[in-house]
Design a protein around this motif. Sequence first.
Motif, PDB file in Angstrom:
ATOM      1  N   ASP A 216      57.438  32.510  41.611  1.00 12.41           N
ATOM      2  CA  ASP A 216      58.206  31.272  41.389  1.00 12.41           C
ATOM      3  C   ASP A 216      57.358  30.018  41.231  1.00 12.41           C
ATOM      4  OD1 ASP A 216      60.646  32.643  41.464  1.00 12.41           O
ATOM      5  OD2 ASP A 216      60.790  32.437  43.633  1.00 12.41           O
ATOM      6  N   LEU A 217      56.027  30.145  41.217  1.00  8.93           N
ATOM      7  CA  LEU A 217      55.161  28.982  41.004  1.00  8.93           C
ATOM      8  C   LEU A 217      54.618  29.019  39.575  1.00  8.93           C
ATOM      9  CD1 LEU A 217      53.163  28.910  44.363  1.00  8.93           C
ATOM     10  CD2 LEU A 217      55.155  27.534  43.716  1.00  8.93           C
ATOM     11  N   LEU A 218      54.769  27.911  38.851  1.00  8.38           N
ATOM     12  CA  LEU A 218      54.308  27.845  37.469  1.00  8.38           C
ATOM     13  C   LEU A 218      52.781  27.816  37.430  1.00  8.38           C
ATOM     14  CD1 LEU A 218      55.147  27.443  34.452  1.00  8.38           C
ATOM     15  CD2 LEU A 218      54.905  24.990  34.863  1.00  8.38           C
ATOM     16  N   VAL A 219      52.181  28.763  36.706  1.00 10.58           N
ATOM     17  CA  VAL A 219      50.722  28.803  36.587  1.00 10.58           C
ATOM     18  C   VAL A 219      50.252  28.589  35.150  1.00 10.58           C
ATOM     19  CG1 VAL A 219      50.474  30.315  38.602  1.00 10.58           C
ATOM     20  CG2 VAL A 219      50.635  31.326  36.313  1.00 10.58           C
ATOM     21  N   TYR A 220      51.161  28.678  34.176  1.00  9.00           N
ATOM     22  CA  TYR A 220      50.741  28.507  32.785  1.00  9.00           C
ATOM     23  C   TYR A 220      51.963  28.227  31.928  1.00  9.00           C
ATOM     24  CZ  TYR A 220      49.030  29.467  28.095  1.00  9.00           C
ATOM     25  OH  TYR A 220      48.719  29.343  26.765  1.00  9.00           O
ATOM     26  N   ASN A 221      51.807  27.374  30.921  1.00  9.54           N
ATOM     27  CA  ASN A 221      52.799  27.287  29.850  1.00  9.54           C
ATOM     28  C   ASN A 221      52.093  26.980  28.556  1.00  9.54           C
ATOM     29  OD1 ASN A 221      53.068  24.237  29.205  1.00  9.54           O
ATOM     30  ND2 ASN A 221      53.239  24.313  31.434  1.00  9.54           N
ATOM     31  N   GLY A 222      52.627  27.486  27.467  1.00 13.90           N
ATOM     32  CA  GLY A 222      51.963  27.291  26.190  1.00 13.90           C
ATOM     33  C   GLY A 222      52.736  27.910  25.047  1.00 13.90           C
ATOM     34  N   ILE A 223      52.014  28.139  23.952  1.00 19.26           N
ATOM     35  CA  ILE A 223      52.613  28.676  22.727  1.00 19.26           C
ATOM     36  C   ILE A 223      51.913  29.975  22.363  1.00 19.26           C
ATOM     37  CG2 ILE A 223      52.837  28.315  20.239  1.00 19.26           C
ATOM     38  CD1 ILE A 223      53.387  25.403  20.783  1.00 19.26           C
ATOM     39  N   LEU A 224      52.712  31.008  22.087  1.00 21.41           N
ATOM     40  CA  LEU A 224      52.200  32.288  21.618  1.00 21.41           C
ATOM     41  C   LEU A 224      52.290  32.309  20.101  1.00 21.41           C
ATOM     42  CD1 LEU A 224      51.150  35.113  22.355  1.00 21.41           C
ATOM     43  CD2 LEU A 224      53.541  35.866  22.493  1.00 21.41           C
ATOM     44  N   ASP A 225      51.158  32.512  19.439  1.00 16.78           N
ATOM     45  CA  ASP A 225      51.140  32.485  17.976  1.00 16.78           C
ATOM     46  C   ASP A 225      52.062  33.537  17.395  1.00 16.78           C
ATOM     47  OD1 ASP A 225      49.303  30.463  18.084  1.00 16.78           O
ATOM     48  OD2 ASP A 225      47.565  31.741  17.699  1.00 16.78           O
ATOM     49  N   MET A 226      52.629  33.208  16.222  1.00 13.47           N
ATOM     50  CA  MET A 226      53.451  34.177  15.514  1.00 13.47           C
ATOM     51  C   MET A 226      52.612  35.400  15.150  1.00 13.47           C
ATOM     52  SD  MET A 226      55.628  33.700  11.955  1.00 13.47           S
ATOM     53  CE  MET A 226      56.567  32.307  12.564  1.00 13.47           C
ATOM     54  N   ALA A 227      53.225  36.557  15.170  1.00 14.66           N
ATOM     55  CA  ALA A 227      52.503  37.802  14.916  1.00 14.66           C
ATOM     56  C   ALA A 227      51.894  37.800  13.520  1.00 14.66           C
ATOM     57  CB  ALA A 227      53.441  38.992  15.062  1.00 14.66           C
ATOM     58  N   SER A 228      50.628  38.227  13.443  1.00 14.54           N
ATOM     59  CA  SER A 228      49.976  38.438  12.157  1.00 14.54           C
ATOM     60  C   SER A 228      49.784  39.935  11.994  1.00 14.54           C
ATOM     61  CB  SER A 228      48.620  37.731  12.114  1.00 14.54           C
ATOM     62  OG  SER A 228      47.801  38.176  13.162  1.00 14.54           O
ATOM     63  N   HIS A 229      50.284  40.484  10.920  1.00 13.93           N
ATOM     64  CA  HIS A 229      50.266  41.928  10.740  1.00 13.93           C
ATOM     65  C   HIS A 229      48.847  42.423  10.501  1.00 13.93           C
ATOM     66  CE1 HIS A 229      54.603  42.235  10.684  1.00 13.93           C
ATOM     67  NE2 HIS A 229      54.640  41.202   9.872  1.00 13.93           N
ATOM     68  N   LEU A 230      48.620  43.665  10.862  1.00 13.87           N
ATOM     69  CA  LEU A 230      47.319  44.275  10.641  1.00 13.87           C
ATOM     70  C   LEU A 230      47.063  44.415   9.148  1.00 13.87           C
ATOM     71  CD1 LEU A 230      47.340  47.114  13.311  1.00 13.87           C
ATOM     72  CD2 LEU A 230      46.209  44.914  13.441  1.00 13.87           C
TER      73      LEU A 230
END
Length: 421
Positions: free
Chosen positions: A324-338
């Motif tokens: 319940d303690l916030l340790v990180y927030n951010g943005i996950l990049d959109m998937a780039s296909h192999l």
Amino acid sequence: MVTKEPGVYTGKCLLLNFTASWGDSHYLGLAGLEVVGKGGRALPLTLDQLSASPRDLNDLAEYVDDSRTLDKLIDGVNITMEDDHMWLIPFSLGENHQLLIQFCKTVDIAGLRIWNYNKSPEDTYRGAKVVHVSLDGTGLSPPEGFLLRKGPGHCHFDFAQEILFVDYLKGPPAAPARERREIKKTKQATMDYEAPLMPCGFIFQFQLLTSWGDPYYIGLNGLELYNEHGEKISLTENNIAAFPDSVNILDGVCGDIRTPEKLIDGVNSVNDGRHMWLAPILPGVVNRVYVIFDRPMTISMIKLWNYAKTPHRGVKEFGLLVDDLLVYNGILDMASHLLQGILPTCEPVVPYHTILFTEDEQICCQEKNTLLSNHIEDQDVRLMNDNQIVAYSKKRQVAADPALRPKTCMREKGMLRRTRQ
């Protein structure tokens, strides 16, 4: 007491002594209890086998016919927020709070399965924190007792904690980061956020705040957690949960294979929906993924693979909470296909992204090209309310009309075959 095999003990009289709550100075309780026998099965219990001191709140003069009695521990209703199905007793720090279970004959006991007090987020502090266990007068718990996980304050998943005695024959859990060996530091991997070093906890909660544009669905390909030594942690279906669970909660959807356990099946770098998780975005609900441990786990690194089948359904803004303690927030990049190269030796694009909680030189060098950014695009304010993230931005994801939700369902090919007539 007799020991037939490591971690399995034979006896008749099992004593549990609760010595600490999660913070409440007046009350202590549980939602449910099972005694685990050989092979993981729960041993049958009746009220006649149970006694406790204090027995319940009715021991106090000011309580009459309080329903939170000893029988509620074994009524089978454990995943609940209804305190009519919980046991609650007066608590005094420094005193014994004993629960005695007497079997008619000797039985094999391998551990305990405990559902902690869970009436509400605030009332979870009434839950038991430390229990000392003995069988026929011989201690089974470490000197400091078994550490119990605090109730989650909701029923998003089965919050049973399994304490298997064999796990404690291997020694105590790893010490906190400050007590471990000094880690060789490096400046080669630069991060634009200051994450806490080696967070340690029972429950790692990913709050998925926005997708990359789809207002109806959000998903991930996979995730991996690594311990303080940089080793991948082996996860099973008991360690993973999501809320909402999957698209199968929608009316008219049944048998969709994009369920939470696909997040940990190890097949993450593919564009194959059979190895992904997908859930609906519902009005007023924050999508969550939980990684749950029965003992505190120290984490050095997390790898995330975003949803690749339909990239705009992937996670964009998210937060990570540890107990319940916030340790990180951010943005996950959109998937780039192999992208396969012309030559066989050409390597595909690495599809995962990393959150680092360590300054270990080798790990930082290895992951320097996959580090996540924690910047939040076009955001005015980020607020917290009871540890729940509320995000407001200039380009907020517009709430969609549930009636216009497009249908989606993916099943195993074998399930779709029609029988020849």
